[in-house]
Design a protein around this motif. Structure first.
Motif, PDB file in Angstrom:
ATOM      1  N   ALA A  11       0.836  -1.199   0.000  1.00  0.00           N
ATOM      2  CA  ALA A  11       0.000   0.000   0.000  1.00  0.00           C
ATOM      3  C   ALA A  11       0.871   1.250   0.000  1.00  0.00           C
ATOM      4  CB  ALA A  11      -0.918  -0.002   1.207  1.00  0.00           C
TER       5      ALA A  11
ATOM      6  N   THR B  42       1.027   4.434  -2.361  1.00  0.00           N
ATOM      7  CA  THR B  42       0.529   5.690  -1.807  1.00  0.00           C
ATOM      8  C   THR B  42       1.579   6.781  -1.742  1.00  0.00           C
ATOM      9  OG1 THR B  42      -1.110   4.564  -0.491  1.00  0.00           O
ATOM     10  CG2 THR B  42      -0.454   6.724   0.239  1.00  0.00           C
TER      11      THR B  42
ATOM     12  N   GLY C 118       0.784  10.203  -3.183  1.00  0.00           N
ATOM     13  CA  GLY C 118       0.381  11.122  -2.114  1.00  0.00           C
ATOM     14  C   GLY C 118       1.254  12.359  -2.086  1.00  0.00           C
TER      15      GLY C 118
ATOM     16  N   SER D 284      -3.996   1.336  -0.072  1.00  0.00           N
ATOM     17  CA  SER D 284      -3.310   2.532  -0.552  1.00  0.00           C
ATOM     18  C   SER D 284      -4.309   3.662  -0.763  1.00  0.00           C
ATOM     19  CB  SER D 284      -2.543   2.241  -1.832  1.00  0.00           C
ATOM     20  OG  SER D 284      -3.445   2.074  -2.903  1.00  0.00           O
ATOM     21  N   ILE D 285      -5.508   3.319  -1.254  1.00  0.00           N
ATOM     22  CA  ILE D 285      -6.531   4.369  -1.409  1.00  0.00           C
ATOM     23  C   ILE D 285      -6.906   4.930  -0.045  1.00  0.00           C
ATOM     24  CG2 ILE D 285      -8.820   4.920  -2.274  1.00  0.00           C
ATOM     25  CD1 ILE D 285      -8.589   2.579  -4.165  1.00  0.00           C
TER      26      ILE D 285
ATOM     27  N   LEU E  60      -4.145   7.129   1.448  1.00  0.00           N
ATOM     28  CA  LEU E  60      -3.846   8.308   0.645  1.00  0.00           C
ATOM     29  C   LEU E  60      -4.255   9.633   1.314  1.00  0.00           C
ATOM     30  CD1 LEU E  60      -2.451   8.614  -2.023  1.00  0.00           C
ATOM     31  CD2 LEU E  60      -4.631   8.442  -3.176  1.00  0.00           C
TER      32      LEU E  60
ATOM     33  N   GLY F  93       0.341   7.503   7.641  1.00  0.00           N
ATOM     34  CA  GLY F  93      -0.378   6.730   6.644  1.00  0.00           C
ATOM     35  C   GLY F  93      -0.164   5.234   6.850  1.00  0.00           C
TER      36      GLY F  93
ATOM     37  N   VAL G 238      -5.558  10.212  -8.404  1.00  0.00           N
ATOM     38  CA  VAL G 238      -6.409  10.390  -7.215  1.00  0.00           C
ATOM     39  C   VAL G 238      -7.836  10.696  -7.640  1.00  0.00           C
ATOM     40  CG1 VAL G 238      -6.791  11.802  -5.169  1.00  0.00           C
ATOM     41  CG2 VAL G 238      -4.479  11.175  -5.830  1.00  0.00           C
TER      42      VAL G 238
ATOM     43  N   THR H 259      -9.519   7.654  -9.193  1.00  0.00           N
ATOM     44  CA  THR H 259      -9.890   6.688  -8.167  1.00  0.00           C
ATOM     45  C   THR H 259     -11.202   7.077  -7.515  1.00  0.00           C
ATOM     46  OG1 THR H 259      -7.555   6.546  -7.692  1.00  0.00           O
ATOM     47  CG2 THR H 259      -9.035   5.509  -6.119  1.00  0.00           C
TER      48      THR H 259
END
Lengths: 280, 671
Positions: free
Chosen positions: B102, B106, B110, B176-177, B180, B232, B407, B410
């Motif tokens: 992840a 990210t 990010g 990872s989402i 983020l 995170g 981003v 997604t």
């Protein structure tokens, strides 16, 4: 500044004002409303006030002048114990208000502040209506009924020469007023609790010349009923409105006398140079 | 005798009007009571943390009577039911690899997005992006899990031609989402904290925008960005529901270890799945609590590192610290510090690139493609200096734009899925009737009501306590050790995974009290979970009330409590409301804290007392999508309803926030 020098200066001062005071009436009917005696103040390790002894005359306007950081604001903030807000302040010495040492532990600070009002450098109206701003002080004293508050609000705003401008919009937010109006609102707010003394900490420094002139006229009106102590950067302002002037430098009170005397025949060289604009 | 006067003699006459200055009855009863009450509320956080640790150890005690600690730590088989083996390694590895995967996705996206938001985006777009990030963080984890289960695993299955898409890779992508928003928002704060003068100085010397960003702003924000990455990571490790739904949950160690299509089971997923199936007090149960302690330790370590880094970061900006540092450092060591800063930069870049290369390796898992990618990257590094500045800037901005685009895409894919699939299901009947046939038919009325009850109750408990603690921290205390302990506890609570709250609530409010699953227990658990958010926002909004307004109040003879009551709290209320709404948004989507404490499936009536169980939307969605075959249709509808509720809450919070900003702007300009 060395300790030796500071002692010397305060001695000279004591001698001189001692002479001056002899001609005044004595105990029981004192001309002074606030007296400070050997006042020293530290912020952490830095000494901001050094042996300041000073007499403030009742119902007169006293101006404190001096370069930035000389302790003028710190001094007047001692008179209503506003420095209590910070916890890194140490004070020694005494301040007498009508003969009572207000640095004593027994003093009720809130009641003291009702007697000695304060106007700040930046206008700081509360984020509420004009009416509520003026009524804030009386409400602290449990004056809550509208029929009692209305006359106080009106009287205070009239004294602060703001009534005509805001009488139709008392329920507007105080934030909507202009800077000068905001400052007069703050004065009205302070007058609403009927203090004896008004402390003004550079009240016109954030205002334009027209608003400044209005505030100065107001101060001239106010001195009939109140004692005003004003801190100012502006020497012309001091000559225009004050009866007495104190010159401070690096935490010390260098000279204190009638305004005329200070600006025409200053006794100290330092004062002469400051007034002459040679430093500051 | 006539006394003469000098300036130092003082007149001892006291007008009667000021005599009462000396009376010492200043503090009224209420004022005396305020501080102790606030103090008590503030210590509450410490008490919770203490009890959490206490109860987890208590529940885990006896865990190592049958299984040795060594077997637990090093055992490679976790099959509690079939073989009674309790080796935690597969679970720890599962947590580790999903989180690592992840973060590989990210971190670059990010940070690049954060750079765009903080430095490049036009004002309006900045606001939109901030809202998007906020919304991404607000989408309930069970909705992400559902999306992963239906869409993502399917894509993986088809694209890579696998028998199933439920895998480490799917878990990493979903995580990872979810990590983020944390990475982006903390990085944006770090970048915004870099003094604008630095940037101006760089631009003033003829640097282009990318040079200013890469050579001045990024290095200055280095520790802030590292904090963002660590926070995170903490977020990813603690996530339960989404991972549980997409990783396949087989307790095996991927073989080979880089096999991203292998199913895994994380620590949190093991807790979520196995706790309801075990007998309380049995070996399996105690072993699971030993796992909780492992998870807790990992989280505490991560939080402490983040705390340490952000302290360092703040200290750097503190003028007092700078002055001290200057004094200590002789001029000679200037050379050394230069070398260190250059090293730092190099380390930063190399970490960045390694992560990137590794990410490519993983996501393609095709050795040739990965090799080509690596070579290209190597060439870029090798010849980076020779590329003209303008081209460098273009490449960098290209990467930044593509990250932002990712981003954005997604969010659109996730939301689009929820909306398009959900809308046909929504009808008055669906919203207002009771579920039938295990939720396959009928509506979700009791789940909506139950969710609202849960959140409402949580707010009712958390808000007074949170405001009191925030008020204490902002107004009534000075920095000292105890104060730091309170803050540490709050930070700790803030970083605690929701499933840990769920288990704590389960032990305290369900088992110890003997109530079983109840609405009240769920409300209390959620309240504990949102408490840190409310404390923090309260403290911040109280601290943002300017000092001169307070002084104005003091100067009129108001005491502290009066000032707080009349001036400070009213000015802070919009901020507090924003914090509360954000807390509600978080609470309404959480499944893990309520699945052990409050919710049941398929209830035919509304709860009639705080001590009866309820239904809730996220749990309903979870069960419909995982255990009820044929529940698909209604699951879509449930996901949409849940999403809309969250959207409404976050929209309200954003509106409030912008109102506050407008208000303070106006206030500021006019004064």
């Amino acid at each position: 500044m060395s300790i030796v020098k500071s002692k010397k200066i305060s001695e000279i001062y004591t001698e001189k004002s001692g002479k001056y005071i002899k001609s005044q009436p004595i105990i029981g009917d004192s001309p002074f409303i606030i007296q400070s005696k050997e006042l020293n103040l530290w912020y952490d390790e830095t000494q901001a006030l050094i042996n300041v002894s000073l007499n403030i005359y009742k119902n007169k306007v006293t101006a404190l002048i001096g370069p930035s950081g000389c302790g003028k604001s710190t001094l007047i903030r001692c008179f209503n114990r506003m420095n209590d807000v910070y916890d890194n302040v140490d004070i020694t010495g005494e301040i007498f208000y009508s003969g009572l040492n207000i640095l004593g532990k027994k003093i009720q600070v809130t009641k003291l502040r009702k007697k000695i009002g304060m106007i700040f450098q930046k206008p700081n109206p509360f984020p509420m209506t004009i009416y509520d701003n003026v009524a804030y002080g009386p409400r602290i004293q449990k004056i809550n009924r509208k029929c009692n508050l209305d006359p106080i609000v009106e009287k205070s705003l009239k004294k602060a020469a703001l009534w005509d401008e805001v009488k139709d919009r008392l329920d507007d937010s105080a934030i909507s007023l202009s800077g000068g109006q905001q400052q007069r609102l703050c004065i009205a707010r302070a007058l609403a609790i009927e203090p004896d003394v008004l402390l003004m900490d550079e009240p016109t420094s954030s205002l334009d010349p027209i608003a400044t002139a209005k505030i100065e006229n107001l101060i001239n009106e106010l001195k009939k009923k109140y004692t005003v102590i004003i801190v100012t950067h502006n020497m012309q302002q001091a000559t225009r409105i004050s009866d007495y002037t104190g010159f401070m430098y690096l935490g010390e009170l260098i000279e204190f006398d009638s305004t005329e005397q200070i600006f025409q025949k200053p006794k100290q060289d330092l004062t002469k140079r400051y007034i002459g604009g040679r430093f500051g | 005798m006539v006394k003469t006067m000098s300036a130092t003699t003082v007149i001892k006459n006291k007008p009667s009007s000021i005599l009462d200055l000396e009376l010492k009855s200043e503090k009224s009863f209420t004022e005396k009571m305020v501080k102790p009450i606030l103090f008590f509320s503030a210590t509450f956080s410490i008490i919770i943390v203490f009890f959490q640790i206490f109860f987890f150890f208590q529940q885990a005690s006896g865990a190592f009577a049958e299984v040795s600690l060594w077997d637990f730590i090093t055992g490679t088989s976790w099959r509690p039911v079939e073989q009674q083996t309790y080796g935690a390694v597969p679970l720890i590895v599962g947590t580790f690899v999903t989180t690592l995967g992840a973060m590989i996705i990210t971190v670059p996206i990010g940070i690049l997005t954060a750079i765009y938001i903080a430095e490049l985006a036009p004002r309006k777009l900045k606001k939109i992006l901030k809202f998007i990030v906020e919304l991404l963080s607000g989408i309930p984890s069970v909705v992400y899990g559902y999306f992963g289960l239906i869409v993502l695993t399917n894509w993986i299955r088809i694209i890579f031609d696998r028998p199933t898409g439920q895998s480490w890779l799917a878990g990493s992508i979903i995580l990872s989402i979810m990590a983020l928003p944390t990475v982006i928002s903390v990085s944006v704060n770090a970048l915004n904290a870099v003094p604008v003068e630095y940037k101006e100085a760089a631009l003033g010397m003829g640097a282009n925008r990318w040079e200013a960003i890469s050579k001045v702003i990024l290095p200055s924000a280095f520790s802030g960005i590292t904090t963002a990455i660590i926070l995170g990571t903490g977020r990813a490790i603690g996530e339960t529901m989404a991972v549980l739904m997409v990783t396949g949950n087989t307790t095996i160690i991927p073989s080979p270890i880089t096999n991203i299509f292998s199913p895994v089971r994380t620590i949190t997923a093991a807790l979520g799945i196995e706790i309801p199936e075990t007998a309380i007090g049995g070996t399996h149960y105690t072993m699971l609590f030993a796992l909780v302690i492992v998870l807790y330790v990992i989280i505490i370590v991560i939080n402490s590192i983040a705390e340490f880094l952000s302290n360092k970061f703040n200290k750097k900006r503190d003028p007092k610290y700078l002055r001290k540092k200057k004094k200590k450092k002789p001029i000679l060591s200037l050379q050394k510090s230069k070398i260190i800063s250059r090293l730092n930069k190099k380390i930063f870049y190399s970490i960045f690139l390694h992560i990137f290369v590794f990410g490519l390796l993983l996501s393609w898992s095709n050795i040739w493609l990965a090799l080509i990618g690596t070579i290209i990257l190597f060439l870029i590094i090798k010849f980076y200096k020779r590329i003209p500045n303008k081209v460098q800037e273009k490449i960098a901005f290209g990467l930044i734009f593509s990250a932002v685009l990712m981003v954005f895409t997604t969010l659109i894919i996730v939301i689009g899925f929820v909306i398009i699939k959900g809308i046909p299901v929504i009808s008055w009947k669906f919203l207002l009737s009771y579920p039938r046939d295990l939720g396959r038919d009928g509506g979700i009325f009791p789940a909506i009501v139950g969710s609202l009850y849960l959140v409402g109750g949580a707010v009712l408990f958390a808000v007074p306590l949170g405001i009191a603690s925030g008020l204490y921290l902002a107004e009534y205390t000075k920095p000292n050790k105890f104060n730091r302990l309170i803050r540490m506890s709050i930070d700790n609570l803030n970083g605690t995974p929701s499933i840990v709250f769920g288990l704590f609530g389960f032990i305290v409010f369900c088992i110890l009290t003997g109530w079983g699953k109840t609405l009240l227990a769920g409300q209390l658990t959620l309240a504990l979970m949102i408490l840190p958010t409310i404390i923090r926002t309260t403290e911040q909004s109280i601290l943002s009330v300017p000092l001169d307004i307070r002084e104005g109040s003091y100067a009129l003879g108001a005491n502290k409590w009066y000032t707080v009551k009349k001036i400070v709290i009213p000015s802070a209320i919009p901020g507090i409301i924003t914090g509360t709404i954000l807390g509600m948004g978080r609470a309404i989507g959480e499944t893990a804290p309520i699945m052990f404490t409050a919710v049941v499936f398929n209830l035919r009536r509304l709860p009639n007392s705080p001590l009866s169980p309820v239904m809730a939307l996220p749990y309903h969605l979870f069960l419909l999508s995982t255990t009820v075959p044929g529940g698909q249709e209604n699951a879509y509808g449930t996901a949409l309803v849940l999403f809309v509720l969250v959207l409404i809450l976050y929209g309200m919070a954003t509106l409030f926030q912008s109102k506050i900003e407008k208000h303070s702007e106006k206030h500021f300009i006019l004064r």
